[in-house]
Enzyme design. Structure first.
Site, mmCIF file in Angstrom:
data_model
loop_
_atom_site.group_PDB
_atom_site.id
_atom_site.type_symbol
_atom_site.label_atom_id
_atom_site.label_comp_id
_atom_site.label_asym_id
_atom_site.label_seq_id
_atom_site.Cartn_x
_atom_site.Cartn_y
_atom_site.Cartn_z
ATOM 1 N N CYS A 12 0.869 -1.179 0.000
ATOM 2 C CA CYS A 12 0.000 0.000 0.000
ATOM 3 C C CYS A 12 0.911 1.237 0.000
ATOM 4 O O CYS A 12 2.110 1.145 0.310
ATOM 5 C CB CYS A 12 -0.920 -0.006 1.215
ATOM 6 S SG CYS A 12 -0.060 0.181 2.792
ATOM 7 N N HIS A 40 5.409 -6.302 7.839
ATOM 8 C CA HIS A 40 5.253 -7.672 8.334
ATOM 9 C C HIS A 40 5.521 -8.676 7.218
ATOM 10 O O HIS A 40 4.641 -9.421 6.771
ATOM 11 C CB HIS A 40 3.850 -7.869 8.921
ATOM 12 C CG HIS A 40 3.649 -7.135 10.194
ATOM 13 N ND1 HIS A 40 2.430 -6.633 10.596
ATOM 14 C CD2 HIS A 40 4.511 -6.797 11.182
ATOM 15 C CE1 HIS A 40 2.555 -6.030 11.762
ATOM 16 N NE2 HIS A 40 3.812 -6.113 12.139
ATOM 17 N N HIS A 126 -1.815 -4.806 18.265
ATOM 18 C CA HIS A 126 -1.269 -4.432 16.959
ATOM 19 C C HIS A 126 -0.579 -3.072 17.087
ATOM 20 O O HIS A 126 -1.032 -2.205 17.823
ATOM 21 C CB HIS A 126 -2.402 -4.362 15.924
ATOM 22 C CG HIS A 126 -1.936 -4.187 14.517
ATOM 23 N ND1 HIS A 126 -1.534 -2.966 14.021
ATOM 24 C CD2 HIS A 126 -1.796 -5.067 13.484
ATOM 25 C CE1 HIS A 126 -1.179 -3.104 12.758
ATOM 26 N NE2 HIS A 126 -1.324 -4.371 12.412
ATOM 27 N N GLU A 128 -0.383 -0.455 15.184
ATOM 28 C CA GLU A 128 -1.216 0.715 14.886
ATOM 29 C C GLU A 128 -2.174 1.001 16.040
ATOM 30 O O GLU A 128 -2.345 2.153 16.447
ATOM 31 C CB GLU A 128 -2.018 0.519 13.603
ATOM 32 C CG GLU A 128 -2.874 1.727 13.250
ATOM 33 C CD GLU A 128 -3.827 1.506 12.080
ATOM 34 O OE1 GLU A 128 -4.924 2.091 12.089
ATOM 35 O OE2 GLU A 128 -3.478 0.737 11.157
ATOM 36 N N THR A 164 -7.140 1.194 10.648
ATOM 37 C CA THR A 164 -7.318 1.486 9.227
ATOM 38 C C THR A 164 -7.457 0.262 8.337
ATOM 39 O O THR A 164 -7.954 0.377 7.217
ATOM 40 C CB THR A 164 -6.147 2.336 8.696
ATOM 41 O OG1 THR A 164 -4.914 1.614 8.887
ATOM 42 C CG2 THR A 164 -6.071 3.669 9.422
ATOM 43 N N CYS A 195 -9.021 2.489 5.798
ATOM 44 C CA CYS A 195 -8.340 2.939 4.579
ATOM 45 C C CYS A 195 -8.914 2.221 3.361
ATOM 46 O O CYS A 195 -8.903 0.994 3.292
ATOM 47 C CB CYS A 195 -6.841 2.651 4.686
ATOM 48 S SG CYS A 195 -5.936 3.062 3.187
ATOM 49 N N SER A 224 -1.204 -9.474 9.670
ATOM 50 C CA SER A 224 -2.632 -9.664 9.954
ATOM 51 C C SER A 224 -3.452 -9.362 8.705
ATOM 52 O O SER A 224 -4.473 -10.007 8.441
ATOM 53 C CB SER A 224 -3.077 -8.780 11.117
ATOM 54 O OG SER A 224 -2.822 -7.423 10.855
ATOM 55 N N SER A 267 1.399 -5.892 2.560
ATOM 56 C CA SER A 267 2.769 -5.950 3.070
ATOM 57 C C SER A 267 3.657 -6.861 2.212
ATOM 58 O O SER A 267 4.769 -7.203 2.616
ATOM 59 C CB SER A 267 2.758 -6.460 4.521
ATOM 60 O OG SER A 267 2.074 -7.700 4.602
#
Length: 285
Positions: A12, A40, A126, A128, A164, A195, A224, A267
């Site tokens: 992304c 990741h 996580h 984030e 997100t 997102c 994830s 990722s």
């Protein structure tokens, strides 16, 4: 056997930016610290480590002084920036702009609406989510799904946000359930902070999986997002296989297949999907 690598899979924009910043810094110096895996995906982490990137955790960062530390796209809580200032660390901030905007929204509610319960739909622990909870001095309630909704006091005002990269459909279900449980529905507000760069991949991946006899989904095992998107492929096409390295591709996976689609997580670097494609072509030929 026709082999197709999905053009819409791969990093992304937030991850692309973080890796570009790391490579730019490494081109100017022999090493650079990164707080947590930059992405990741162990293959991409290994590639950058060969260029001088050193992955550290928060405990290790506490012992570092007068150095450069890159913050990855996931974002960090305020305490990380405070530690950097104390230790004379120069932060190379690669926090995704979407995540950064979400952090600011949560901090604004926390500062301006005392007494409100801030609820975050996301994965506990996580990176984030840790950064988002940090905007509330640790007071935000994290829910992973309907099973966690009893943590909320529905007699008090609630503000709901989302990590997100969470599924849009599940977020909408939570909104409906929470609205119905509120003593005063007008005290419930929510922000869809998912997102769309990630969410929009789901309908595309479903179509991509339908179009091929076999799907090889390429992702790091710790991602994830990778686990979630692989589940989307598997739901549509039972002959979907999760692989992290070309060596994991076995002939029996594609036995009898006329078309094989190769796709991946946000990722997953393009070069890794191409490697899997090249390995499969060698087996075919």
């Amino acid at each position: 056997m026709q082999i197709t690598v999905d053009e819409q899979s791969g990093f992304c924009p937030g991850v692309v930016s973080a890796i570009n910043k790391a490579e730019e810094q490494l081109s100017q110096a022999d090493n650079l610290y990164c707080l947590g895996d930059i992405v990741h995906n162990s293959e991409e982490v290994n590639r950058l480590e060969l260029q001088g990137l050193k992955t550290i955790d928060h405990a290790q960062m506490a012992g570092i002084h007068e150095a450069k530390v890159l913050l990855r796209a996931h974002g960090e809580p305020p305490s990380t920036y405070e530690m950097a200032e104390r230790n004379g660390i120069e932060i190379i901030d690669a926090t995704c702009p979407v995540v950064l905007q979400l952090q600011k929204r949560i901090k604004k509610v926390y500062d301006e609406e005392p007494g409100v319960q801030i609820v975050i739909f996301g994965k506990k622990g996580h990176a984030e989510v840790n950064g988002l909870v940090g905007q509330t001095a640790g007071s935000a309630i994290v829910v992973e799904g309907a099973k966690d909704l009893d943590k909320i006091d529905y007699q008090r005002p609630v503000r709901l946000f989302s990590q997100t990269t969470m599924p849009v459909d599940t977020f909408r279900e939570l909104v409906e359930t929470m609205s119905n449980r509120m003593a005063d529905p007008s005290q419930f507000q929510y922000k869809d902070t998912i997102c769309r760069q990630v969410a929009n991949r789901i309908p595309h991946l479903k179509e991509f999986a339908r179009q091929h006899d076999v799907v090889l989904f390429v992702s790091g095992k710790k991602s994830s997002n990778g686990k979630a998107l692989f589940g989307v492929c598997q739901e549509v096409n039972p002959r979907s296989y999760f692989v992290s390295h070309p060596d994991e591709v076995r002939p029996e996976m594609t036995a009898g297949a006329m078309t094989v689609g190769i796709c991946g997580a946000t990722s997953t670097p393009k070069w890794q999907m191409e490697q899997v494609g090249d390995s499969l072509r060698e087996m075919r030929d």
